[in-house]
Design a protein around this motif. Sequence first.
Motif, mmCIF file in Angstrom:
data_model
loop_
_atom_site.group_PDB
_atom_site.id
_atom_site.type_symbol
_atom_site.label_atom_id
_atom_site.label_comp_id
_atom_site.label_asym_id
_atom_site.label_seq_id
_atom_site.Cartn_x
_atom_site.Cartn_y
_atom_site.Cartn_z
ATOM 1 N N ASN A 1 1.596 -129.653 -35.129
ATOM 2 C CA ASN A 1 1.462 -128.259 -35.244
ATOM 3 C C ASN A 1 2.940 -127.692 -35.903
ATOM 4 O O ASN A 1 3.689 -127.314 -35.040
ATOM 5 C CB ASN A 1 1.220 -127.605 -34.001
ATOM 6 C CG ASN A 1 1.147 -126.128 -34.158
ATOM 7 O OD1 ASN A 1 0.706 -125.396 -35.428
ATOM 8 N ND2 ASN A 1 1.595 -125.320 -33.243
ATOM 9 N N PRO A 2 3.218 -128.031 -36.974
ATOM 10 C CA PRO A 2 4.515 -127.920 -37.414
ATOM 11 C C PRO A 2 5.074 -126.166 -37.596
ATOM 12 O O PRO A 2 4.098 -125.368 -37.657
ATOM 13 C CB PRO A 2 4.720 -128.417 -38.815
ATOM 14 C CG PRO A 2 3.321 -128.602 -39.502
ATOM 15 C CD PRO A 2 2.512 -128.553 -38.055
ATOM 16 N N VAL A 3 6.418 -126.076 -37.829
ATOM 17 C CA VAL A 3 6.491 -124.476 -38.089
ATOM 18 C C VAL A 3 7.538 -124.592 -39.440
ATOM 19 O O VAL A 3 8.016 -125.269 -39.810
ATOM 20 C CB VAL A 3 7.717 -124.172 -37.094
ATOM 21 C CG1 VAL A 3 8.387 -122.821 -37.307
ATOM 22 C CG2 VAL A 3 6.892 -123.943 -35.517
ATOM 23 N N ARG A 4 6.901 -123.421 -40.210
ATOM 24 C CA ARG A 4 7.660 -123.388 -41.398
ATOM 25 C C ARG A 4 8.806 -122.455 -41.549
ATOM 26 O O ARG A 4 8.441 -121.082 -41.217
ATOM 27 C CB ARG A 4 6.234 -123.092 -42.361
ATOM 28 C CG ARG A 4 6.812 -123.044 -44.065
ATOM 29 C CD ARG A 4 5.474 -122.912 -44.927
ATOM 30 N NE ARG A 4 6.075 -123.019 -46.308
ATOM 31 C CZ ARG A 4 6.209 -124.193 -46.941
ATOM 32 N NH1 ARG A 4 5.839 -125.258 -46.392
ATOM 33 N NH2 ARG A 4 6.670 -124.226 -48.002
ATOM 34 N N VAL A 5 9.622 -122.561 -41.911
ATOM 35 C CA VAL A 5 11.109 -121.864 -42.145
ATOM 36 C C VAL A 5 11.524 -121.919 -43.346
ATOM 37 O O VAL A 5 12.152 -123.115 -43.786
ATOM 38 C CB VAL A 5 12.057 -122.316 -40.888
ATOM 39 C CG1 VAL A 5 13.296 -121.542 -40.946
ATOM 40 C CG2 VAL A 5 11.431 -122.295 -39.477
ATOM 41 N N SER A 6 11.851 -120.945 -44.018
ATOM 42 C CA SER A 6 12.429 -120.680 -45.395
ATOM 43 C C SER A 6 11.895 -122.055 -46.218
ATOM 44 O O SER A 6 12.611 -122.561 -46.914
ATOM 45 C CB SER A 6 14.058 -120.914 -45.140
ATOM 46 O OG SER A 6 14.645 -119.897 -44.609
ATOM 47 N N GLY A 7 10.508 -122.327 -46.328
ATOM 48 C CA GLY A 7 9.933 -123.285 -47.099
ATOM 49 C C GLY A 7 10.141 -124.857 -46.599
ATOM 50 O O GLY A 7 9.639 -125.431 -47.370
ATOM 51 N N THR A 8 10.591 -124.797 -45.585
ATOM 52 C CA THR A 8 11.023 -126.186 -44.738
ATOM 53 C C THR A 8 9.984 -126.323 -43.709
ATOM 54 O O THR A 8 9.797 -125.305 -42.792
ATOM 55 C CB THR A 8 12.296 -126.327 -44.309
ATOM 56 O OG1 THR A 8 13.152 -126.254 -45.776
ATOM 57 C CG2 THR A 8 12.417 -127.840 -43.826
ATOM 58 N N ASP A 9 9.204 -127.393 -43.729
ATOM 59 C CA ASP A 9 8.184 -127.649 -42.583
ATOM 60 C C ASP A 9 8.947 -128.509 -41.576
ATOM 61 O O ASP A 9 9.504 -129.702 -42.110
ATOM 62 C CB ASP A 9 6.871 -128.487 -43.193
ATOM 63 C CG ASP A 9 5.852 -127.703 -43.994
ATOM 64 O OD1 ASP A 9 5.672 -126.410 -43.537
ATOM 65 O OD2 ASP A 9 5.509 -127.911 -44.972
ATOM 66 N N ILE A 10 8.826 -128.171 -40.472
ATOM 67 C CA ILE A 10 9.731 -128.800 -39.128
ATOM 68 C C ILE A 10 8.645 -129.267 -38.381
ATOM 69 O O ILE A 10 7.577 -128.639 -37.777
ATOM 70 C CB ILE A 10 10.618 -127.722 -38.227
ATOM 71 C CG1 ILE A 10 11.347 -126.911 -39.299
ATOM 72 C CG2 ILE A 10 11.335 -128.551 -37.429
ATOM 73 C CD1 ILE A 10 12.204 -126.254 -38.728
ATOM 74 N N PHE A 11 8.840 -130.722 -38.220
ATOM 75 C CA PHE A 11 7.767 -131.439 -37.202
ATOM 76 C C PHE A 11 8.352 -132.017 -35.979
ATOM 77 O O PHE A 11 9.543 -132.374 -36.053
ATOM 78 C CB PHE A 11 7.151 -132.503 -37.977
ATOM 79 C CG PHE A 11 6.221 -132.145 -39.454
ATOM 80 C CD1 PHE A 11 4.964 -132.156 -39.217
ATOM 81 C CD2 PHE A 11 7.044 -132.063 -40.430
ATOM 82 C CE1 PHE A 11 4.355 -131.767 -40.384
ATOM 83 C CE2 PHE A 11 6.021 -131.432 -41.572
ATOM 84 C CZ PHE A 11 5.019 -131.520 -41.537
ATOM 85 N N LEU A 12 7.673 -131.913 -34.797
ATOM 86 C CA LEU A 12 8.219 -132.439 -33.706
ATOM 87 C C LEU A 12 7.760 -133.990 -33.805
ATOM 88 O O LEU A 12 6.490 -134.198 -33.721
ATOM 89 C CB LEU A 12 7.444 -131.827 -32.399
ATOM 90 C CG LEU A 12 8.039 -132.360 -31.128
ATOM 91 C CD1 LEU A 12 9.551 -132.365 -30.841
ATOM 92 C CD2 LEU A 12 7.159 -131.551 -30.004
ATOM 93 N N SER A 13 8.484 -134.974 -33.765
ATOM 94 C CA SER A 13 8.245 -136.352 -33.867
ATOM 95 C C SER A 13 8.744 -137.200 -32.867
ATOM 96 O O SER A 13 8.042 -138.328 -32.593
ATOM 97 C CB SER A 13 8.822 -136.916 -35.442
ATOM 98 O OG SER A 13 10.344 -136.883 -35.279
ATOM 99 N N GLY A 14 9.274 -136.743 -31.756
ATOM 100 C CA GLY A 14 9.594 -137.398 -30.470
ATOM 101 C C GLY A 14 10.425 -136.725 -29.603
ATOM 102 O O GLY A 14 11.015 -135.618 -29.787
ATOM 103 N N ASN A 15 10.631 -137.117 -28.485
ATOM 104 C CA ASN A 15 11.577 -136.515 -27.566
ATOM 105 C C ASN A 15 12.075 -137.475 -26.412
ATOM 106 O O ASN A 15 11.582 -138.759 -26.524
ATOM 107 C CB ASN A 15 10.727 -135.429 -26.691
ATOM 108 C CG ASN A 15 9.497 -136.079 -25.861
ATOM 109 O OD1 ASN A 15 10.034 -136.356 -24.405
ATOM 110 N ND2 ASN A 15 8.551 -136.819 -26.402
ATOM 111 N N GLY A 16 13.139 -137.055 -25.667
ATOM 112 C CA GLY A 16 13.681 -138.231 -24.740
ATOM 113 C C GLY A 16 14.566 -137.474 -23.896
ATOM 114 O O GLY A 16 14.833 -136.120 -23.916
ATOM 115 N N TYR A 17 15.482 -138.254 -23.389
ATOM 116 C CA TYR A 17 16.384 -137.532 -22.348
ATOM 117 C C TYR A 17 17.887 -137.672 -22.848
ATOM 118 O O TYR A 17 18.183 -138.428 -23.599
ATOM 119 C CB TYR A 17 16.526 -138.219 -20.919
ATOM 120 C CG TYR A 17 15.142 -138.238 -20.243
ATOM 121 C CD1 TYR A 17 14.985 -136.968 -19.790
ATOM 122 C CD2 TYR A 17 14.345 -139.230 -20.192
ATOM 123 C CE1 TYR A 17 13.920 -136.888 -19.165
ATOM 124 C CE2 TYR A 17 13.172 -139.030 -19.279
ATOM 125 C CZ TYR A 17 13.041 -137.655 -18.702
ATOM 126 O OH TYR A 17 11.771 -137.744 -18.075
#
Length: 491
Positions: free
Chosen positions: A260-276
Amino acid sequence: MKRRARWAWRQLTSMRLAIILLLILIVAIIPASMLPQQRDDPAAVAAWVTEHGTWGEIVSAIGLLDVLRAPWFAAIYLLLFISLLGCIIPRTGQWVRRLRSRPGRIPTRLDRFDGYVEAASEAGEEEVARKVARALPRYRSEKVPGGVSLENGYLREGANLLFHICLFAILIVFALSQALTYRGQAIVVEGESFVNSSLAYDSFTSGTLVGEAKIEPFRLRLDDMEAKFDDEGNASHFSAEITVTEPNGEPRTEELALNNPVRVSGTDIFLSGNGYAPHLIVTDEDGAVAFDGHVVLADVAPDYISRGVAKIPDTTNRERQLGLQLTLYPTAVWMGESLISVYPGPVNPYLVALTWIGDLGLDDGRPQNVYDLDTTKLELQTDSGGLATMTVLEKGHTATLPGGATLTFAGLDRFAALDFNHAPLTGLLGFFAVLGFASITASLLLPQRRIWVRVSEGRISAAGIGRSHDDRVGADVRRAIGSIVDIEEAL
C-alpha cells in the motif's frame, strides 16, 4: 552496392525481422530479472561476482549484470526501432491509399469464389446496386460496369497498423522512462526526517536525464513504525505513519503499509522493511560525549535479533576511536550464560556490544559501508584469556566499555526501510500496452471480405471471398441476392 543496400533495407524493414528482433529483445531482458543489476544494486553485483569467481567476471564482462546499459542491448533496441519505423511509414501510406480507393472490378468468373449463387432477375444495375447496399450496410459498395462490388475489413488493417504504432510508441516511452526514472532506498528512524535528495539516499540510481533539479525536494517524517506479532511471534501487521510536506504544500499525514504505497510529488514510496534502532550515548575515556543518537541495526533475523555497528570517530584521542559491533535481543532470556530472544517484540530488550579500538579509517578517503565495520586498523578488546569482551546492557542502563569509555542504552525506537520509485511515464507505457493489445485483438477478430454481384441478360449472380473457413461470406452473398429475388426459389 546500391542493390545490396536496397536489399539490406528491405530485410531490415520487413515484418518478419521486426518480430524476430522483438523476440530477441524479450529474451535479452530475461537476465535482468534473474541476476542483480548494476544500476539497481551495485553492492549486490559486486558480491555476486566475488561469489562466482571467474564465471561471475565473464558474466559481468558481457553485460548481463547491466543489461539495459549494455551495447548489445542498445543495438537490438535500435535495430527494432528502425525496423518498426520502416514498416509503419510505407504501410500507413498504403492503408490511406486503400481508404481513398473504391472497391475494384468484378472478376470474370464468379463461380470460382465462395458462396456462388445465380438467379433469374429483371432488375437493372441501378436497382441492384441500391438494394444490395441497403442489405449489406457494413460494406463499402461501388457500382462498377456489370454490377456491384462490395468490400469491408478496412479497420482490420488499421488495427494491425495501430498495433505496430503502439509497439513503436512503447519503445520510445520505455527509453524515455529509463532516462527520467530514479529509484532509491533509505532507512528512517522514528521521529527523524528524510528530505528527497540524491545525497540523502542509502542507495540511489537514476536515468541519464535525471539531475538534482529534477528531484522534487519533498520532506518526509516517520512519526510511528508499528509492528504487531501474534502470541507465537509471527508477524501480523506492519504499518508506518508518516507526515509528508511537498514543496509549497501543507503537511499531511499518510499511512504506509505493505503493498500500500503512498504517492508524493510523482514518487511512489513503499514500505519494504523495518527493524530496531537503539538510542545510544557514548562518552570517551576522558568523559566527553562522543556520540548521542540512534544506531540502525539493519541486519534483522526472522526472530528480530538485530545486528549492526556503531562508529565513534569523535573521541578526544583520535588514535583511540571506537567501533562497536552490536547485537540486540528484543525479548531477552538468559539460558545459563547465553542470551536468547523468545519474542520479536521489545518486551525485555538487551544489547550486547563488542568493542574495537584504533583507527576507523574514515579519514583515508575510501568509501565505507555505514552498516559494516572495517577492522583493518582496529584491535578487538579481549579479556585476560584472549576471549572477546562482551558488554551486556539492559535498556536504560550504562556500562563501562573496555578502555574506559561508557555506553548508555538510552532507548529503543524502530526504523522503516523505504523504497522510492519515480517513474513519470509508467501510465503512458501502460496506455500504449493496453491499446496495443486491443488493436492486435481487433486485427485478429475483424473480418475482411469482398462480395461481387453481376447483372447480365436477365440474370444476376453473386459470390465472395474472405479468410479461410469464413462461413459469413456465403451468408452475406445470400443476403445480397435475397434483397433482389426470393433466395429460396433461386436455390
